[in-house]
Design a protein around this motif. Structure first.
Motif, PDB file in Angstrom:
ATOM      1  N   ARG A 117      21.174 -46.272   4.703  1.00 28.99           N
ATOM      2  CA  ARG A 117      19.923 -46.042   5.417  1.00 28.99           C
ATOM      3  C   ARG A 117      20.046 -46.514   6.859  1.00 28.99           C
ATOM      4  O   ARG A 117      19.652 -45.810   7.795  1.00 28.99           O
ATOM      5  N   SER A 118      20.624 -47.684   7.064  1.00 28.94           N
ATOM      6  CA  SER A 118      20.783 -48.226   8.403  1.00 28.94           C
ATOM      7  C   SER A 118      21.611 -47.295   9.296  1.00 28.94           C
ATOM      8  O   SER A 118      21.249 -47.033  10.442  1.00 28.94           O
ATOM      9  N   GLU A 119      22.697 -46.783   8.758  1.00 30.78           N
ATOM     10  CA  GLU A 119      23.553 -45.882   9.533  1.00 30.78           C
ATOM     11  C   GLU A 119      22.866 -44.550   9.804  1.00 30.78           C
ATOM     12  O   GLU A 119      22.979 -43.991  10.895  1.00 30.78           O
ATOM     13  N   ARG A 120      22.137 -44.050   8.834  1.00 29.93           N
ATOM     14  CA  ARG A 120      21.421 -42.784   9.021  1.00 29.93           C
ATOM     15  C   ARG A 120      20.286 -42.934  10.014  1.00 29.93           C
ATOM     16  O   ARG A 120      20.002 -42.016  10.800  1.00 29.93           O
ATOM     17  N   LEU A 121      19.639 -44.089  10.020  1.00 31.21           N
ATOM     18  CA  LEU A 121      18.592 -44.328  11.022  1.00 31.21           C
ATOM     19  C   LEU A 121      19.179 -44.368  12.429  1.00 31.21           C
ATOM     20  O   LEU A 121      18.545 -43.922  13.391  1.00 31.21           O
ATOM     21  N   LYS A 122      20.398 -44.854  12.548  1.00 33.60           N
ATOM     22  CA  LYS A 122      21.083 -44.835  13.853  1.00 33.60           C
ATOM     23  C   LYS A 122      21.303 -43.396  14.314  1.00 33.60           C
ATOM     24  O   LYS A 122      21.148 -43.090  15.502  1.00 33.60           O
ATOM     25  N   ILE A 123      21.653 -42.526  13.391  1.00 31.81           N
ATOM     26  CA  ILE A 123      21.836 -41.107  13.730  1.00 31.81           C
ATOM     27  C   ILE A 123      20.521 -40.509  14.199  1.00 31.81           C
ATOM     28  O   ILE A 123      20.476 -39.784  15.198  1.00 31.81           O
ATOM     29  N   LEU A 124      19.426 -40.837  13.504  1.00 36.34           N
ATOM     30  CA  LEU A 124      18.116 -40.335  13.898  1.00 36.34           C
ATOM     31  C   LEU A 124      17.746 -40.809  15.302  1.00 36.34           C
ATOM     32  O   LEU A 124      17.299 -40.018  16.136  1.00 36.34           O
ATOM     33  N   ARG A 125      17.941 -42.105  15.564  1.00 33.10           N
ATOM     34  CA  ARG A 125      17.604 -42.650  16.886  1.00 33.10           C
ATOM     35  C   ARG A 125      18.467 -42.021  17.983  1.00 33.10           C
ATOM     36  O   ARG A 125      17.959 -41.664  19.053  1.00 33.10           O
TER      37      ARG A 125
ATOM     38  N   GLU B  44      20.585 -46.204  -0.006  1.00 34.65           N
ATOM     39  CA  GLU B  44      20.970 -47.615  -0.096  1.00 34.65           C
ATOM     40  C   GLU B  44      20.829 -48.249   1.289  1.00 34.65           C
ATOM     41  O   GLU B  44      21.009 -47.563   2.299  1.00 34.65           O
ATOM     42  N   PRO B  45      20.543 -49.540   1.370  1.00 31.22           N
ATOM     43  CA  PRO B  45      20.282 -50.194   2.661  1.00 31.22           C
ATOM     44  C   PRO B  45      21.352 -49.956   3.744  1.00 31.22           C
ATOM     45  O   PRO B  45      21.011 -49.664   4.889  1.00 31.22           O
TER      46      PRO B  45
END
Length: 66
Positions: free
Chosen positions: A37-45, A33-34
């Motif tokens: 996804r946004s929070e998980r992308l922060k973890i990746l970065r 979900e958006p």
């Protein structure tokens, strides 16, 4: 900066990479979900920054993409 115990940083980076791999293997990122996804992308970065800076301190280069 000179690190007096580089093995400690190397061990930390290995643990970080291991935990990241487990996270990435078990959690959908792009299909989530958006908001998630946004929070998980922060973890990746954040993980990428940590690994890149840690490797730099050890004098090891890091690829831009894997």
């Amino acid at each position: 900066i000179q690190i007096s115990s580089p093995h400690l940083l190397a061990t930390y980076l290995m643990e970080c990479a291991t935990r990241f791999h487990k996270f990435y293997d078990s959690c959908r990122v792009l299909d989530a979900e958006p908001e998630i996804r946004s929070e998980r992308l922060k973890i990746l970065r954040a993980t990428g920054i940590i690994v890149k800076q840690g490797l730099s301190l050890l004098g090891v280069g890091a690829p831009e993409k894997m």
